[in-house]
Design a protein around this motif. Sequence first.
Motif: not given
Length: 198
Positions: A32-33, A56, A60, A78, A80, A96, A98, A101, A177-180
């Motif tokens: 989920g990078t 997935a 991005n 994905r 999974q 990081n 997530p 799904s 990370s961007t999301w952090a």
Amino acid sequence: METIRGRRSLDLDLNELNARLTNYTRVILDLGTGDGRYVHHLAERNPRWFVIGVDACRENLREHSRMKLPNALFIIARAQVLSNELNGLISHITINFPWGSLLESLLTGDSMLMHKLELISRPTTSIDVRLNGGALAEQGWTLEAGAEQIYNNLIYSGWRVKTPMLMSSQALRDFPSTWAKRLAFGRDPHAMQLSGCI
Ligand SMILES: C[S@@+](CC[C@H](N)C(=O)[O-])C[C@H]1O[C@@H](n2cnc3c(N)ncnc32)[C@H](O)[C@@H]1O
């Protein structure tokens, strides 16, 4: 296995992957990078490590996958149903912040994801999972309850995990990370980290 560099996608088989991994001391997998910024950061600073980002969503990955670091690779998949070509290769797994799904599979202890984590691991693989309150709230969990649920699912699947720890806002600000960064400077800068090994 479909890999991506910028707008180009390329199929990589096991022989080609093994050839690329030769001579690296660790293989890190970031599930989920997102935009791959974390992979870029690790690969640039650790030339002896090979760092793989998986997401997935190909959109991005366009920007960071364009860079030409010999020790970074981006895979479209994905989590999974990750390719079997990664089996037994990974020394450290990161997940990081997530959502979607990937988060749902962690919360439900989805056997497809849990089995995949086991398959890609070596006997000494370690794992870090970082969770944020907003994504858990969207799935109906508080940060603490969601972290505990994921902790229990990882333990049940054979991981030895330490008690979830709160990430301070400074730790979020410093995390590459961007999301952090979004979380650190957003309305709900709450996150927790779980760390363990197989
Ligand atoms: C909030 S973003 C976090 C991105 C990155 N880890 C960061 O810290 O900036 C969550 C990412 O998980 C990805 N994702 C969600 N479900 C997934 C799945 N089943 N397999 C792979 N990636 C998934 C999404 O596409 C998204 O890029």
